[in-house]
Design a protein around this motif. Structure first.
Motif, PDB file in Angstrom:
ATOM      1  N   SER A 315      71.821  67.376  66.035  1.00 24.82           N
ATOM      2  CA  SER A 315      72.645  66.698  65.018  1.00 24.82           C
ATOM      3  C   SER A 315      71.845  66.377  63.762  1.00 24.82           C
ATOM      4  N   GLY A 316      70.543  66.608  63.813  1.00 25.24           N
ATOM      5  CA  GLY A 316      69.712  66.359  62.629  1.00 25.24           C
ATOM      6  C   GLY A 316      69.096  64.967  62.583  1.00 25.24           C
ATOM      7  N   ILE A 317      69.267  64.191  63.647  1.00 24.68           N
ATOM      8  CA  ILE A 317      68.724  62.815  63.623  1.00 24.68           C
ATOM      9  C   ILE A 317      67.198  62.854  63.598  1.00 24.68           C
ATOM     10  N   ASN A 318      66.619  62.020  62.757  1.00 29.40           N
ATOM     11  CA  ASN A 318      65.162  61.917  62.729  1.00 29.40           C
ATOM     12  C   ASN A 318      64.767  60.834  63.745  1.00 29.40           C
ATOM     13  N   ILE A 319      64.633  61.251  64.994  1.00 28.68           N
ATOM     14  CA  ILE A 319      64.460  60.296  66.096  1.00 28.68           C
ATOM     15  C   ILE A 319      63.207  59.419  65.928  1.00 28.68           C
ATOM     16  N   PRO A 320      62.030  60.016  65.656  1.00 24.95           N
ATOM     17  CA  PRO A 320      60.840  59.144  65.523  1.00 24.95           C
ATOM     18  C   PRO A 320      60.972  58.125  64.395  1.00 24.95           C
ATOM     19  N   ARG A 321      61.585  58.547  63.288  1.00 28.06           N
ATOM     20  CA  ARG A 321      61.718  57.605  62.163  1.00 28.06           C
ATOM     21  C   ARG A 321      62.687  56.481  62.517  1.00 28.06           C
ATOM     22  N   CYS A 322      63.772  56.812  63.206  1.00 29.71           N
ATOM     23  CA  CYS A 322      64.731  55.762  63.609  1.00 29.71           C
ATOM     24  C   CYS A 322      64.014  54.712  64.452  1.00 29.71           C
ATOM     25  N   PHE A 349      72.806  62.026  57.919  1.00 28.22           N
ATOM     26  CA  PHE A 349      72.812  62.655  59.245  1.00 28.22           C
ATOM     27  C   PHE A 349      71.539  62.368  60.034  1.00 28.22           C
ATOM     28  N   GLU A 350      70.491  61.842  59.367  1.00 25.38           N
ATOM     29  CA  GLU A 350      69.235  61.548  60.073  1.00 25.38           C
ATOM     30  C   GLU A 350      69.287  60.213  60.817  1.00 25.38           C
ATOM     31  N   ARG A 351      70.353  59.437  60.592  1.00 24.13           N
ATOM     32  CA  ARG A 351      70.404  58.099  61.199  1.00 24.13           C
ATOM     33  C   ARG A 351      71.006  58.132  62.607  1.00 24.13           C
ATOM     34  N   ALA A 352      70.711  57.059  63.360  1.00 27.52           N
ATOM     35  CA  ALA A 352      70.991  57.028  64.796  1.00 27.52           C
ATOM     36  C   ALA A 352      72.467  57.187  65.146  1.00 27.52           C
ATOM     37  N   GLY A 353      73.353  56.732  64.266  1.00 20.64           N
ATOM     38  CA  GLY A 353      74.785  56.745  64.571  1.00 20.64           C
ATOM     39  C   GLY A 353      75.350  58.138  64.803  1.00 20.64           C
ATOM     40  N   ASN A 354      74.590  59.174  64.439  1.00 20.08           N
ATOM     41  CA  ASN A 354      75.110  60.537  64.591  1.00 20.08           C
ATOM     42  C   ASN A 354      74.797  61.169  65.942  1.00 20.08           C
ATOM     43  N   CYS A 355      74.255  60.382  66.859  1.00 25.70           N
ATOM     44  CA  CYS A 355      73.876  60.939  68.165  1.00 25.70           C
ATOM     45  C   CYS A 355      75.127  61.391  68.929  1.00 25.70           C
ATOM     46  N   LEU A 356      75.083  62.649  69.438  1.00 27.36           N
ATOM     47  CA  LEU A 356      76.216  63.186  70.214  1.00 27.36           C
ATOM     48  C   LEU A 356      75.928  63.080  71.713  1.00 27.36           C
ATOM     49  N   GLU A 373      69.843  55.917  74.838  1.00 30.06           N
ATOM     50  CA  GLU A 373      70.100  54.463  74.906  1.00 30.06           C
ATOM     51  C   GLU A 373      69.428  53.750  73.724  1.00 30.06           C
ATOM     52  N   GLN A 374      68.204  54.188  73.408  1.00 29.09           N
ATOM     53  CA  GLN A 374      67.481  53.530  72.313  1.00 29.09           C
ATOM     54  C   GLN A 374      68.108  53.835  70.953  1.00 29.09           C
ATOM     55  N   LEU A 375      68.684  55.038  70.817  1.00 25.39           N
ATOM     56  CA  LEU A 375      69.364  55.334  69.557  1.00 25.39           C
ATOM     57  C   LEU A 375      70.607  54.455  69.406  1.00 25.39           C
ATOM     58  N   ARG A 376      71.261  54.200  70.537  1.00 23.83           N
ATOM     59  CA  ARG A 376      72.424  53.281  70.468  1.00 23.83           C
ATOM     60  C   ARG A 376      71.960  51.898  70.021  1.00 23.83           C
ATOM     61  N   ASN A 377      70.779  51.530  70.512  1.00 20.61           N
ATOM     62  CA  ASN A 377      70.197  50.240  70.129  1.00 20.61           C
ATOM     63  C   ASN A 377      69.892  50.198  68.627  1.00 20.61           C
ATOM     64  N   VAL A 378      69.336  51.311  68.105  1.00 20.35           N
ATOM     65  CA  VAL A 378      69.041  51.378  66.667  1.00 20.35           C
ATOM     66  C   VAL A 378      70.345  51.215  65.889  1.00 20.35           C
ATOM     67  N   GLU A 379      71.389  51.944  66.310  1.00 24.09           N
ATOM     68  CA  GLU A 379      72.664  51.893  65.605  1.00 24.09           C
ATOM     69  C   GLU A 379      73.232  50.468  65.648  1.00 24.09           C
ATOM     70  N   LYS A 380      73.086  49.826  66.814  1.00 23.33           N
ATOM     71  CA  LYS A 380      73.623  48.466  66.963  1.00 23.33           C
ATOM     72  C   LYS A 380      72.903  47.482  66.011  1.00 23.33           C
ATOM     73  N   LYS A 381      71.567  47.646  65.926  1.00 27.36           N
ATOM     74  CA  LYS A 381      70.794  46.678  65.142  1.00 27.36           C
ATOM     75  C   LYS A 381      70.707  47.029  63.660  1.00 27.36           C
ATOM     76  N   MET A 382      70.698  48.344  63.337  1.00 29.38           N
ATOM     77  CA  MET A 382      70.458  48.741  61.944  1.00 29.38           C
ATOM     78  C   MET A 382      71.706  49.304  61.271  1.00 29.38           C
ATOM     79  N   GLY A 383      72.695  49.714  62.067  1.00 33.67           N
ATOM     80  CA  GLY A 383      73.877  50.341  61.480  1.00 33.67           C
ATOM     81  C   GLY A 383      74.715  49.326  60.716  1.00 33.67           C
ATOM     82  N   ASN A 384      75.564  49.839  59.834  1.00 34.99           N
ATOM     83  CA  ASN A 384      76.389  48.910  59.058  1.00 34.99           C
ATOM     84  C   ASN A 384      77.683  48.571  59.786  1.00 34.99           C
TER      85      ASN A 384
END
Ligand SMILES: NC(=O)c1ccc[n+]([C@@H]2O[C@H](COP(=O)([O-])OP(=O)(O)OC[C@H]3O[C@@H](n4cnc5c(N)ncnc54)[C@H](OP(=O)(O)O)[C@@H]3O)[C@@H](O)[C@H]2O)c1
Length: 384
Positions: A315-322, A349-356, A373-384
């Motif tokens: 999906s293009g997510i930049n996992i290490p940066r997230c 598209f590099e942000r966690a919310g795009n995880c499929l 699971e950790q990407l969901r956590n990033v989205e929960k804490k950093m997403g708008n």
């Protein structure tokens, strides 16, 4: 005031530089309080500060977005005769450069705002991998060469918040005189990091440090566990003193820029600078700093080593940066500042919310992390 050479230029720069992004403000917008800012600059120059850092977008007025910091400096030096006492650094707004003529157009506009006929250090502002190749295509090196030959600028540099490998690539791409990176005792492995800093200095570039207090966080927010360690140290120092002394201890750093918006802050930082000799911290003091780093780092929730094995994500997510942004926010227990960076530096598209949730990354992860699971956590804490 102590002075150090700005890399291979040999210019003697005060180890404390004046950041003109956070001048004292009044009223609405970030309108400069000219009287207070003038007092601060007068005092800073009297005390031997000779390096001023500004940029095209810093400070606004009611009628203009950006530009007021350069205008303020222009007015300041028109009213006194001190231009030649300082090194003035400003930056090209790289994100606004669309065609070849823009580079000259912005530089000329900046010289007009500054009411100066030359700029000492002209930096490409906030370089990011995603626009860097566009700048190369525009002929940015030819532009810098010509601006040096016609005397509009004396030295070249760049600033960046991007990662080590990119910093090294940029360092190797041109005969830069200096670079400006974010660095403080929590950023040894973030952005350019110690590796990028040493690499740039090793190639003869002067290194200017921005955000030495993480934009004030290291002064304003000190977890109790950290304060206890500072209190137990054999020398009594404020958190600001520890943070600045840590930087000046590193010989490869030419100048530490600080955004000082009160006379108290300026006076405190000037006082600390009196002892800002390189290699002046004892091994015991470095151990204390290591303990403090450990406390902050104990708050990290994702043990990502940034090896990149998980990439590319379909999906293009930049996992290490997230994960890096999440860790920074958790270490500091402050999401607002890091969240800005998360949105500023990463494409949508590099942000966690795009995880499929395809899970390919987890099969490849060298640390066996539950990435989804950790990407969901990033989205929960950093997403708008
Ligand atoms: N090129 C770039 O992309 C870029 C990005 C960022 C910065 N910069 C440049 O680098 C300069 C330095 O960065 P920065 O302003 O973020 O530096 P910083 O020193 O990390 O943060 C400045 C803030 O620290 C606090 N502070 C400073 N001295 C203090 C003291 N003695 N006691 C308590 N608090 C103190 C103040 O916070 P309060 O306001 O909360 O009091 C001040 O606004 C900027 O001014 C700008 O010129 C460039």
């Amino acid at each position: 005031m102590l002075y150090r050479e700005m890399g291979k230029t040999g210019e003697k720069i005060s180890i404390l530089g004046f950041g003109c992004m956070r001048l004292p403000i009044m009223g609405t917008y970030d309108r400069i309080d000219v009287e207070k800012a003038t007092q601060l600059l007068d005092y800073a120059l009297e005390e031997g500060i000779n390096y001023l850092d500004t940029a095209y977008p810093y400070h606004s007025t009611e009628t203009s977005k950006g530009g007021a910091s350069e205008v303020f400096l222009g007015d300041y030096f028109t009213e006194n005769d001190r231009r030649d006492e300082v090194y003035l650094a400003t930056k090209s707004p790289t994100w606004l450069l669309e065609d070849e003529q823009d580079m000259d157009r912005f530089l000329d506009e900046q010289l007009k705002r500054l009411k100066m006929d030359y700029i000492d250090f002209y930096l490409l502002h906030s370089l990011k991998e995603k626009q860097w190749y566009h700048l190369e295509d525009l002929g940015v090196f030819e532009f810098l060469d010509s601006a040096i030959s016609d005397g509009r600028i004396k030295y070249t540099g760049f600033s960046t918040h991007d990662e080590t490998d990119f910093v090294k690539e940029v360092v190797d791409s041109y005969q830069w005189d200096m670079c400006q990176i974010q660095y403080n005792y929590l950023d040894e492995n973030i952005q350019a990091g110690s590796d990028g800093l040493q690499y740039a200095a090793g190639k003869g570039l002067g290194v200017a440090i921005m955000e030495p207090l993480k934009g004030g966080v290291l002064a304003d927010y000190v977890p109790q566990e950290v304060q206890n360690i500072w209190d137990g140290a054999p020398v009594g120092r404020t958190p600001v003193e520890w943070a600045l002394r840590y930087l000046w201890n590193i010989p490869e750093i030419s100048v530490v820029l600080s955004g000082m918006n009160t006379m108290e802050q300026l006076q405190e930082n000037l006082k600390i600078a009196e002892e800002g000799l390189s290699k002046s911290l004892t091994p015991e003091e470095m151990e204390i700093m290591d303990d403090v780093k450990q406390v902050y780092q104990g708050k990290i929730s994702v043990e990502c080593s940034r090896c990149g094995y998980c990439m590319p994500c379909p999906s293009g997510i930049n996992i290490p940066r997230c994960f890096s942004y999440l860790n920074q926010a958790e270490m500091l227990e402050d999401y607002s500042e890091v969240k800005n960076q998360y949105y500023f530096m990463l494409k949508d598209f590099e942000r966690a919310g795009n995880c499929l949730e395809c899970g390919l990354c987890e099969e490849l992860c060298s640390q066996n992390l539950p990435i989804r699971e950790q990407l969901r956590n990033v989205e929960k804490k950093m997403g708008n």
